[in-house]
Scaffold this motif. Structure first.
Motif, PDB file in Angstrom:
ATOM      1  N   ALA A 235     -25.272  -1.283 -12.983  1.00  0.00           N
ATOM      2  CA  ALA A 235     -26.432  -1.382 -13.866  1.00  0.00           C
ATOM      3  C   ALA A 235     -27.525  -0.403 -13.447  1.00  0.00           C
ATOM      4  CB  ALA A 235     -26.964  -2.813 -13.864  1.00  0.00           C
ATOM      5  N   GLU A 236     -27.772  -0.302 -12.136  1.00  0.00           N
ATOM      6  CA  GLU A 236     -28.811   0.611 -11.650  1.00  0.00           C
ATOM      7  C   GLU A 236     -28.450   2.063 -11.936  1.00  0.00           C
ATOM      8  OE1 GLU A 236     -30.747   0.066  -7.831  1.00  0.00           O
ATOM      9  OE2 GLU A 236     -29.729  -1.865  -7.621  1.00  0.00           O
ATOM     10  N   LEU A 237     -27.206   2.436 -11.648  1.00  0.00           N
ATOM     11  CA  LEU A 237     -26.794   3.821 -11.852  1.00  0.00           C
ATOM     12  C   LEU A 237     -26.697   4.168 -13.335  1.00  0.00           C
ATOM     13  CD1 LEU A 237     -24.118   4.369  -9.055  1.00  0.00           C
ATOM     14  CD2 LEU A 237     -26.538   4.970  -9.067  1.00  0.00           C
ATOM     15  N   GLY A 238     -26.392   3.172 -14.168  1.00  0.00           N
ATOM     16  CA  GLY A 238     -26.405   3.416 -15.606  1.00  0.00           C
ATOM     17  C   GLY A 238     -27.785   3.808 -16.091  1.00  0.00           C
ATOM     18  N   THR A 239     -28.801   3.143 -15.548  1.00  0.00           N
ATOM     19  CA  THR A 239     -30.185   3.492 -15.885  1.00  0.00           C
ATOM     20  C   THR A 239     -30.536   4.879 -15.374  1.00  0.00           C
ATOM     21  OG1 THR A 239     -30.809   1.151 -15.767  1.00  0.00           O
ATOM     22  CG2 THR A 239     -32.590   2.767 -15.662  1.00  0.00           C
TER      23      THR A 239
ATOM     24  N   LEU B  66     -19.113   6.448  -5.002  1.00  0.00           N
ATOM     25  CA  LEU B  66     -17.719   6.861  -5.216  1.00  0.00           C
ATOM     26  C   LEU B  66     -16.781   6.067  -4.318  1.00  0.00           C
ATOM     27  CD1 LEU B  66     -18.023  10.768  -5.396  1.00  0.00           C
ATOM     28  CD2 LEU B  66     -18.255   9.087  -7.222  1.00  0.00           C
ATOM     29  N   ASP B  67     -17.157   5.921  -3.048  1.00  0.00           N
ATOM     30  CA  ASP B  67     -16.327   5.146  -2.120  1.00  0.00           C
ATOM     31  C   ASP B  67     -16.238   3.690  -2.545  1.00  0.00           C
ATOM     32  OD1 ASP B  67     -16.101   7.461  -0.637  1.00  0.00           O
ATOM     33  OD2 ASP B  67     -17.723   6.942   0.745  1.00  0.00           O
ATOM     34  N   LEU B  68     -17.353   3.143  -2.982  1.00  0.00           N
ATOM     35  CA  LEU B  68     -17.374   1.735  -3.404  1.00  0.00           C
ATOM     36  C   LEU B  68     -16.545   1.534  -4.670  1.00  0.00           C
ATOM     37  CD1 LEU B  68     -18.583  -0.957  -2.566  1.00  0.00           C
ATOM     38  CD2 LEU B  68     -20.533  -0.485  -4.032  1.00  0.00           C
ATOM     39  N   HIS B  69     -16.636   2.482  -5.590  1.00  0.00           N
ATOM     40  CA  HIS B  69     -15.846   2.390  -6.816  1.00  0.00           C
ATOM     41  C   HIS B  69     -14.351   2.435  -6.508  1.00  0.00           C
ATOM     42  CE1 HIS B  69     -13.681   4.454 -10.172  1.00  0.00           C
ATOM     43  NE2 HIS B  69     -14.250   3.472 -10.842  1.00  0.00           N
ATOM     44  N   ARG B  70     -13.965   3.323  -5.626  1.00  0.00           N
ATOM     45  CA  ARG B  70     -12.552   3.451  -5.248  1.00  0.00           C
ATOM     46  C   ARG B  70     -12.054   2.174  -4.567  1.00  0.00           C
ATOM     47  NH1 ARG B  70     -12.945   8.341  -3.935  1.00  0.00           N
ATOM     48  NH2 ARG B  70     -13.846   7.916  -1.875  1.00  0.00           N
ATOM     49  N   ALA B  71     -12.860   1.631  -3.661  1.00  0.00           N
ATOM     50  CA  ALA B  71     -12.451   0.422  -2.947  1.00  0.00           C
ATOM     51  C   ALA B  71     -12.364  -0.776  -3.882  1.00  0.00           C
ATOM     52  CB  ALA B  71     -13.439   0.140  -1.815  1.00  0.00           C
TER      53      ALA B  71
ATOM     54  N   GLU C  24     -17.083  -0.952 -14.700  1.00  0.00           N
ATOM     55  CA  GLU C  24     -18.495  -0.756 -15.061  1.00  0.00           C
ATOM     56  C   GLU C  24     -19.117   0.360 -14.229  1.00  0.00           C
ATOM     57  OE1 GLU C  24     -21.069  -4.203 -15.390  1.00  0.00           O
ATOM     58  OE2 GLU C  24     -19.304  -5.499 -15.388  1.00  0.00           O
ATOM     59  N   LEU C  25     -18.834   0.322 -12.924  1.00  0.00           N
ATOM     60  CA  LEU C  25     -19.390   1.343 -12.043  1.00  0.00           C
ATOM     61  C   LEU C  25     -18.835   2.720 -12.393  1.00  0.00           C
ATOM     62  CD1 LEU C  25     -21.106   2.161  -9.642  1.00  0.00           C
ATOM     63  CD2 LEU C  25     -19.231   1.487  -8.123  1.00  0.00           C
ATOM     64  N   GLY C  26     -17.569   2.788 -12.741  1.00  0.00           N
ATOM     65  CA  GLY C  26     -16.971   4.058 -13.138  1.00  0.00           C
ATOM     66  C   GLY C  26     -17.630   4.638 -14.374  1.00  0.00           C
ATOM     67  N   ALA C  27     -17.951   3.776 -15.340  1.00  0.00           N
ATOM     68  CA  ALA C  27     -18.620   4.249 -16.559  1.00  0.00           C
ATOM     69  C   ALA C  27     -20.008   4.793 -16.242  1.00  0.00           C
ATOM     70  CB  ALA C  27     -18.713   3.106 -17.570  1.00  0.00           C
ATOM     71  N   ALA C  28     -20.740   4.102 -15.343  1.00  0.00           N
ATOM     72  CA  ALA C  28     -22.066   4.569 -14.955  1.00  0.00           C
ATOM     73  C   ALA C  28     -21.981   5.903 -14.219  1.00  0.00           C
ATOM     74  CB  ALA C  28     -22.753   3.521 -14.077  1.00  0.00           C
ATOM     75  N   LEU C  29     -20.996   6.056 -13.363  1.00  0.00           N
ATOM     76  CA  LEU C  29     -20.811   7.314 -12.640  1.00  0.00           C
ATOM     77  C   LEU C  29     -20.431   8.448 -13.584  1.00  0.00           C
ATOM     78  CD1 LEU C  29     -18.954   6.019  -9.458  1.00  0.00           C
ATOM     79  CD2 LEU C  29     -21.241   7.025  -9.541  1.00  0.00           C
ATOM     80  N   ASP C  30     -19.646   8.129 -14.592  1.00  0.00           N
ATOM     81  CA  ASP C  30     -19.281   9.147 -15.585  1.00  0.00           C
ATOM     82  C   ASP C  30     -20.517   9.646 -16.329  1.00  0.00           C
ATOM     83  OD1 ASP C  30     -16.609   9.054 -14.935  1.00  0.00           O
ATOM     84  OD2 ASP C  30     -16.072   7.646 -16.535  1.00  0.00           O
ATOM     85  N   GLU C  31     -21.433   8.741 -16.649  1.00  0.00           N
ATOM     86  CA  GLU C  31     -22.653   9.130 -17.351  1.00  0.00           C
ATOM     87  C   GLU C  31     -23.528  10.024 -16.471  1.00  0.00           C
ATOM     88  OE1 GLU C  31     -25.662   9.597 -20.089  1.00  0.00           O
ATOM     89  OE2 GLU C  31     -23.588   8.909 -20.350  1.00  0.00           O
ATOM     90  N   ILE C  32     -23.663   9.647 -15.199  1.00  0.00           N
ATOM     91  CA  ILE C  32     -24.445  10.476 -14.283  1.00  0.00           C
ATOM     92  C   ILE C  32     -23.795  11.844 -14.125  1.00  0.00           C
ATOM     93  CG2 ILE C  32     -25.090  10.753 -11.853  1.00  0.00           C
ATOM     94  CD1 ILE C  32     -25.715   7.839 -11.727  1.00  0.00           C
ATOM     95  N   THR C  33     -22.469  11.861 -14.009  1.00  0.00           N
ATOM     96  CA  THR C  33     -21.751  13.127 -13.860  1.00  0.00           C
ATOM     97  C   THR C  33     -21.963  14.027 -15.065  1.00  0.00           C
ATOM     98  OG1 THR C  33     -20.050  12.036 -12.524  1.00  0.00           O
ATOM     99  CG2 THR C  33     -19.485  14.168 -13.474  1.00  0.00           C
TER     100      THR C  33
END
Length: 238
Positions: A141-145, A176-181, A196-205
Motif C-alpha cells: 500500500a505504501e509503495l503503491g502511493t 524486491l527481496d521481501l517480494h521474492r521471499a 500486491e507488492l509486485g503490482a506496486a513495484l511494477d508501478e514504481i518501476t
C-alpha cells in the motif's frame, strides 16, 4: 538538485513575467506615468525605468513613486498585479505540494529499513503467516502511493536524502527481496500479499524508467540507486 531546480524555475517565471511586462511599459516611459516629486525620470534609462515599474507592479509593492496616468496603462497595471499574485500563489502551492510526497517516500524508506533490520525476507519461512502477509500488504500500500507520487510529482525524483535509512533509492531493493521471499511461501495469504507488492513495484518501476534505464525490475532499482549516489556526489545523498 531538486530544491535548486525548483527555485531556478520560479526565478525564471519571475524574470519572464517581469521582462514581458517591461516591454509593454517601455514605449510609454516616461510620458505615460506620473512620478513622485522626488523622482526625476530623466536620471534613468528608459529600459531600466520600465523594468523597475514592471517588477514593482509584479511584486504588488505599490510604492506610489511611479503611477500610470495613461488610461490603457491604468487598466493594465492591476492586471500585472494579479499575475504577480497568481505567480506567488503558484510558487507557494508548488512548495507545499512537494512536501507530502517527499514525507511519504521517506516513511516508506524507513519502513523498508526496519523490515530489513528485522530480517523479514531472510526469516520468511519461520515467521507467522499473518505477520508476514500483514507486513507485505502494508508495504504494498505504501509503495503503491509512492508510485502515484512519482507519476504526479516527477520533480520529487531529483530530491536526494542525506540519511540512507530515509532514502528510497537505498532501501527499495529490500522490497524486491521481501517480494521474492513472500512469493515462495506456501501460505496463500502471504502469496496474495506478494502479488500486491509486485503490482506496486511494477508501478514504481514504470515511473523510474522515465529517468533511468533497465530491462528488469532489479536492473531499474539498481540504476535508481546508482543514479542518486552519483548525483549526490561522494556517496552522500542529498
Amino acid at each position: 538538485m531538486g530544491p535548486i531546480a525548483m527555485v531556478a524555475t520560479i526565478l525564471m517565471w519571475i524574470l519572464l513575467q517581469g521582462a514581458g511586462w517591461a516591454m509593454i511599459w517601455l514605449p510609454h516611459v516616461p510620458e505615460g506615468f506620473s512620478h513622485d516629486p522626488g523622482v526625476d525620470p530623466n536620471r534613468y534609462q528608459a529600459w531600466a525605468e520600465a523594468a523597475y515599474i514592471s517588477l514593482v507592479t509584479l511584486a504588488t509593492l505599490g510604492f506610489g513613486d511611479v503611477v500610470a496616468v495613461d488610461p490603457v496603462l491604468r487598466v493594465l497595471s492591476p492586471l500585472q498585479g494579479l499575475t504577480g499574485f497568481a505567480l506567488l500563489t503558484a510558487a507557494l502551492t508548488w512548495f507545499m505540494q512537494i512536501h507530502p510526497p517527499l514525507s511519504r517516500r521517506r516513511a516508506a524508506a524507513l519502513r523498508l529499513h526496519g523490515l530489513r533490520a528485522a530480517g523479514y525476507a531472510d526469516r520468511a519461512a519461520e515467521l507467522p503467516a499473518w505477520s508476514m502477509s500483514q507486513a507485505v500488504a502494508g508495504l504494498a500500500a505504501e509503495l503503491g502511493t509512492i508510485g502515484i507520487d512519482l507519476k504526479h510529482y516527477v520533480e520529487t525524483y531529483f530530491f536526494h536524502e542525506d540519511a540512507r535509512p530515509l532514502s528510497l533509492a537505498e532501501q527499495l531493493h529490500v522490497a524486491l527481496d521481501l517480494h521474492r521471499a513472500a512469493a515462495e511461501q506456501p501460505d496463500p495469504g502471504v502469496r496474495a500479499a506478494a502479488v500486491e507488492l509486485g503490482a506496486a513495484l511494477d508501478e514504481i518501476t514504470a515511473q523510474l524508467r522515465e529517468f533511468v534505464d533497465g530491462q528488469t525490475l532489479p536492473d531499474v532499482v539498481a540504476a535508481y540507486t546508482s543514479d542518486h549516489r552519483q548525483s549526490a556526489g561522494s556517496g552522500q545523498l542529498r
